[in-house]
Motif scaffolding. Sequence first.
Motif, PDB file in Angstrom:
ATOM      1  N   ASP A 115      -1.982   5.532  10.009  1.00 34.65           N
ATOM      2  CA  ASP A 115      -2.600   6.797  10.043  1.00 34.65           C
ATOM      3  C   ASP A 115      -1.973   7.790   9.112  1.00 34.65           C
ATOM      4  OD1 ASP A 115      -4.499   6.287  11.908  1.00 34.65           O
ATOM      5  OD2 ASP A 115      -3.249   6.112  13.518  1.00 34.65           O
ATOM      6  N   VAL A 116      -0.677   7.794   8.866  1.00 37.31           N
ATOM      7  CA  VAL A 116      -0.071   8.544   7.959  1.00 37.31           C
ATOM      8  C   VAL A 116      -0.705   8.466   6.471  1.00 37.31           C
ATOM      9  CG1 VAL A 116       2.190   9.300   6.864  1.00 37.31           C
ATOM     10  CG2 VAL A 116       2.042   9.079   9.351  1.00 37.31           C
ATOM     11  N   LEU A 117      -0.664   7.192   6.031  1.00 34.37           N
ATOM     12  CA  LEU A 117      -1.334   6.989   4.855  1.00 34.37           C
ATOM     13  C   LEU A 117      -2.526   7.277   4.378  1.00 34.37           C
ATOM     14  CD1 LEU A 117      -0.320   3.251   4.136  1.00 34.37           C
ATOM     15  CD2 LEU A 117       0.753   4.884   3.140  1.00 34.37           C
ATOM     16  N   SER A 118      -3.497   7.213   5.813  1.00 30.11           N
ATOM     17  CA  SER A 118      -4.718   7.912   5.712  1.00 30.11           C
ATOM     18  C   SER A 118      -4.916   9.366   5.581  1.00 30.11           C
ATOM     19  CB  SER A 118      -5.410   7.333   6.987  1.00 30.11           C
ATOM     20  OG  SER A 118      -6.984   7.819   6.797  1.00 30.11           O
ATOM     21  N   LEU A 119      -4.164   9.938   6.053  1.00 38.78           N
ATOM     22  CA  LEU A 119      -3.842  11.440   6.143  1.00 38.78           C
ATOM     23  C   LEU A 119      -3.368  12.031   4.708  1.00 38.78           C
ATOM     24  CD1 LEU A 119      -2.146  12.075   9.599  1.00 38.78           C
ATOM     25  CD2 LEU A 119      -4.565  12.946   8.938  1.00 38.78           C
ATOM     26  N   GLN A 120      -2.575  11.212   4.099  1.00 37.55           N
ATOM     27  CA  GLN A 120      -1.695  11.683   2.906  1.00 37.55           C
ATOM     28  C   GLN A 120      -3.009  11.365   1.795  1.00 37.55           C
ATOM     29  OE1 GLN A 120       1.165  12.960   2.152  1.00 37.55           O
ATOM     30  NE2 GLN A 120       1.476  13.039   4.487  1.00 37.55           N
ATOM     31  N   ALA A 121      -4.035  10.545   2.068  1.00 36.09           N
ATOM     32  CA  ALA A 121      -5.163  10.309   0.838  1.00 36.09           C
ATOM     33  C   ALA A 121      -6.313  11.697   1.013  1.00 36.09           C
ATOM     34  CB  ALA A 121      -6.066   9.068   1.474  1.00 36.09           C
ATOM     35  N   MET A 152       1.002  -1.258   0.012  1.00 36.89           N
ATOM     36  CA  MET A 152       0.085  -0.067   0.057  1.00 36.89           C
ATOM     37  C   MET A 152       0.803   1.121   0.006  1.00 36.89           C
ATOM     38  SD  MET A 152      -2.902  -1.173   2.714  1.00 36.89           S
ATOM     39  CE  MET A 152      -3.697   0.310   2.820  1.00 36.89           C
ATOM     40  N   ALA A 153       1.940   1.120   0.765  1.00 33.40           N
ATOM     41  CA  ALA A 153       2.829   2.280   0.877  1.00 33.40           C
ATOM     42  C   ALA A 153       3.460   2.623  -0.662  1.00 33.40           C
ATOM     43  CB  ALA A 153       3.976   2.011   1.601  1.00 33.40           C
ATOM     44  N   ARG A 154       3.909   1.619  -1.394  1.00 34.06           N
ATOM     45  CA  ARG A 154       4.325   1.971  -2.677  1.00 34.06           C
ATOM     46  C   ARG A 154       3.462   2.624  -3.678  1.00 34.06           C
ATOM     47  NH1 ARG A 154       5.629  -3.591  -1.863  1.00 34.06           N
ATOM     48  NH2 ARG A 154       7.712  -4.063  -1.288  1.00 34.06           N
ATOM     49  N   ARG A 155       2.047   2.417  -3.238  1.00 35.17           N
ATOM     50  CA  ARG A 155       1.118   3.205  -3.988  1.00 35.17           C
ATOM     51  C   ARG A 155       0.890   4.465  -3.419  1.00 35.17           C
ATOM     52  NH1 ARG A 155      -0.969  -2.050  -4.209  1.00 35.17           N
ATOM     53  NH2 ARG A 155      -2.446  -1.775  -2.434  1.00 35.17           N
ATOM     54  N   HIS A 156       0.725   4.595  -2.121  1.00 31.78           N
ATOM     55  CA  HIS A 156       0.367   6.070  -1.714  1.00 31.78           C
ATOM     56  C   HIS A 156       1.378   7.039  -0.872  1.00 31.78           C
ATOM     57  CE1 HIS A 156      -3.652   4.899  -1.998  1.00 31.78           C
ATOM     58  NE2 HIS A 156      -3.365   3.619  -1.359  1.00 31.78           N
ATOM     59  N   LEU A 157       2.762   6.087  -0.495  1.00 30.15           N
ATOM     60  CA  LEU A 157       3.705   7.005  -0.048  1.00 30.15           C
ATOM     61  C   LEU A 157       5.149   6.122  -0.830  1.00 30.15           C
ATOM     62  CD1 LEU A 157       3.179   7.386   3.661  1.00 30.15           C
ATOM     63  CD2 LEU A 157       3.205   9.032   1.858  1.00 30.15           C
ATOM     64  N   PRO A 158       5.409   6.165  -2.120  1.00 29.94           N
ATOM     65  CA  PRO A 158       6.323   5.684  -2.834  1.00 29.94           C
ATOM     66  C   PRO A 158       7.835   6.024  -2.115  1.00 29.94           C
ATOM     67  CG  PRO A 158       5.326   7.395  -4.158  1.00 29.94           C
ATOM     68  CD  PRO A 158       4.416   7.273  -2.898  1.00 29.94           C
ATOM     69  N   ASN A 173     -13.258   9.492   3.624  1.00 29.99           N
ATOM     70  CA  ASN A 173     -13.500   8.114   3.702  1.00 29.99           C
ATOM     71  C   ASN A 173     -12.253   7.428   3.299  1.00 29.99           C
ATOM     72  OD1 ASN A 173     -13.124   8.601   0.878  1.00 29.99           O
ATOM     73  ND2 ASN A 173     -14.938   6.743   0.194  1.00 29.99           N
ATOM     74  N   ALA A 174     -11.112   7.972   3.833  1.00 31.57           N
ATOM     75  CA  ALA A 174      -9.760   7.586   3.244  1.00 31.57           C
ATOM     76  C   ALA A 174      -9.616   6.082   4.030  1.00 31.57           C
ATOM     77  CB  ALA A 174      -8.732   8.375   3.556  1.00 31.57           C
TER      78      ALA A 174
END
Length: 299
Positions: free
Chosen positions: A64-70, A41-47, A74-75
């Motif tokens: 949580d950081v991944l969610s915030l970056q989205a 998931m990080a490769r797609r959202h926080l490469p 409804n992230a």
Amino acid sequence: MTLDEILNTADNRLTLIVGNGVNRYANAGNTNSWRDLLLDMARRHLPEHAHDFPTGISTTEFFDVLSLQAKSSNADSSLQKEFCKPIRGWLSFDHHRRIVDWARHNNSPILTTNFDTALSQACGAILQHVTTEGFTDFYPWSTYYGHGPLPRPSEGFGVWHMNGMAQYHRSVRLGLTHYMGSVQRVRDWMHRGGTSRLFSSERAIDTWRGRSTWLDAVFRNDLAIVGLALDEVEVFIRWLLIERARLYIKFPSLKRKAWYIDTNDHTATGKGIFLSGVGVTPIMESNYDGIYAASGWKV
């Protein structure tokens, strides 16, 4: 004591708490990895941080950081759904079946921190509900995998998912925010509501709001914890063990035993201090075969 001794001498009031270690042992490690799912998931959202988890951040905080970056309302739900999709392909192996067969034979509940169905698949268990009253797919805590109805979770075999199940993607607890939500929910049941709260009296253990949920098997049974790191990131479960110890101090007649089985000696560590403080006895096995291939699992 050893794990074999615990399994051979425990009465039918033993609850197994099974962590992600069961999905890292032997061949399971090649197919069942939630850490790899998070990295994917990080490769797609926080490469920029996808090669591995950086130091100084827990896996829950990382989510949580991944969610915030989205940056969408409804992230969380979208990421949870994305996380759960590949889990449906995870497999059961011989050691899954050994553990489940023992639990079925001894009529013992299994509580797992895992989201997959490898344990329930190992015995062909299907989705069941103690009750559907007040059901929410966000906290399906009265829902389990089993072979028939249970009068209450502590009194029979079922596979319960403490941190949520892939069947209901919104139930999956991946972030620190999710863990805090679980703590808040249970704390209300324990300490608010007059005589309906768990800490109101000894008899409340039979009537409180958590009676029909997997929490019943935490507070009412002995515990054997296997395959769980139980490190600082496990905020929810650590807090439950603290509250369990507090309940037993207030009502000694309710007290039950607990063991933490691992391959490391935690005597002189912070984890050892925590375990002993909450009434959990550490048991050290020489290797992982001594846990997942232990002769005590044979029925």
